[in-house]
Design a protein around this motif. Sequence first.
Motif, PDB file in Angstrom:
ATOM      1  N   LEU A  63      -6.163  -2.784  -1.606  1.00 54.90           N
ATOM      2  CA  LEU A  63      -5.265  -1.985  -2.181  1.00 54.90           C
ATOM      3  C   LEU A  63      -5.588  -1.012  -3.116  1.00 54.90           C
ATOM      4  O   LEU A  63      -5.085   0.094  -2.855  1.00 54.90           O
ATOM      5  CB  LEU A  63      -4.084  -2.701  -2.645  1.00 54.90           C
ATOM      6  CG  LEU A  63      -3.245  -3.858  -1.987  1.00 54.90           C
ATOM      7  CD1 LEU A  63      -2.484  -4.861  -2.682  1.00 54.90           C
ATOM      8  CD2 LEU A  63      -2.380  -2.965  -0.940  1.00 54.90           C
ATOM      9  N   SER A 118      -5.241   2.891  -1.966  1.00 55.29           N
ATOM     10  CA  SER A 118      -4.140   3.648  -2.778  1.00 55.29           C
ATOM     11  C   SER A 118      -4.989   4.563  -3.814  1.00 55.29           C
ATOM     12  O   SER A 118      -3.994   5.396  -4.354  1.00 55.29           O
ATOM     13  CB  SER A 118      -3.207   2.640  -3.354  1.00 55.29           C
ATOM     14  OG  SER A 118      -3.786   1.992  -4.544  1.00 55.29           O
ATOM     15  N   LEU A 124       0.626  -1.106   0.172  1.00 53.01           N
ATOM     16  CA  LEU A 124      -0.062   0.045  -0.034  1.00 53.01           C
ATOM     17  C   LEU A 124       0.981   1.213  -0.040  1.00 53.01           C
ATOM     18  O   LEU A 124       0.702   2.237  -0.642  1.00 53.01           O
ATOM     19  CB  LEU A 124      -1.002   0.004   1.260  1.00 53.01           C
ATOM     20  CG  LEU A 124      -1.757   1.329   1.385  1.00 53.01           C
ATOM     21  CD1 LEU A 124      -2.693   1.257   0.015  1.00 53.01           C
ATOM     22  CD2 LEU A 124      -2.627   1.024   2.604  1.00 53.01           C
TER      23      LEU A 124
END
Length: 226
Positions: A186, A190, A147
């Motif tokens: 993720l 992100s 991440l």
Amino acid sequence: MSEPALLLSPPARVPAVIAQPVAGLANRLTGLRRLDALYQQARQPTEDGDFLDRALDTLGVQCALTGAGVDRIPASGPLLVVANHPFGGVEGMALAQALRRRRPDLRILANYLLGRVAELAPLMIAVNPFSGAQAVRQNRRPLREALDWLRAGGSLLMFPAGAVSHLHLSRRAVTDPPWQPAAAWLARRSEARVVPVFVDGRNSAAFQAAGLLAPQLRTALLAREL
């Protein structure tokens, strides 16, 4: 200093007269002996290319991307590439080789067992792909590392199945197991650009049949399939 090798080592607590022949037979039957010979060949430095180039060349593998192609992949910014996992190894090397032409910063979220290949270690964020509470605990740190890498603008390749595609009798097809939610986690955290990749193909019929007998046999035969 001994040369890096992919071979199985005899258990220390078993008498050598028994352990060494058994380990030798296992290395031959699983294909590890042949794969190790190819590895020793690929790791010899040459003037052209890096380890991935040499490894794929040694295996006789060429990678061709169809569809949108590499030029459509963003050259900078957070990028998460997700792919199916039909073979268990070669698709990771081939995709990494192709994607790094566009994204030299590429890293791979991959099985920690691949860490035995020292040349791949700098590319990897190693995870435990097996199920259970221990794997969950062990994967917290690498997932956080992944991440952070994405948030810093890096690119990441992952195989959300966490295991190689295999025969599912209920579906009468060779498919990935259900993808793990870590990929979506993720991507959301992100805000990375997500690029899906489909790799066409599957392992041999013998591999599929062995997996029906015991899932562990699939893992044992991955080197021979490669």
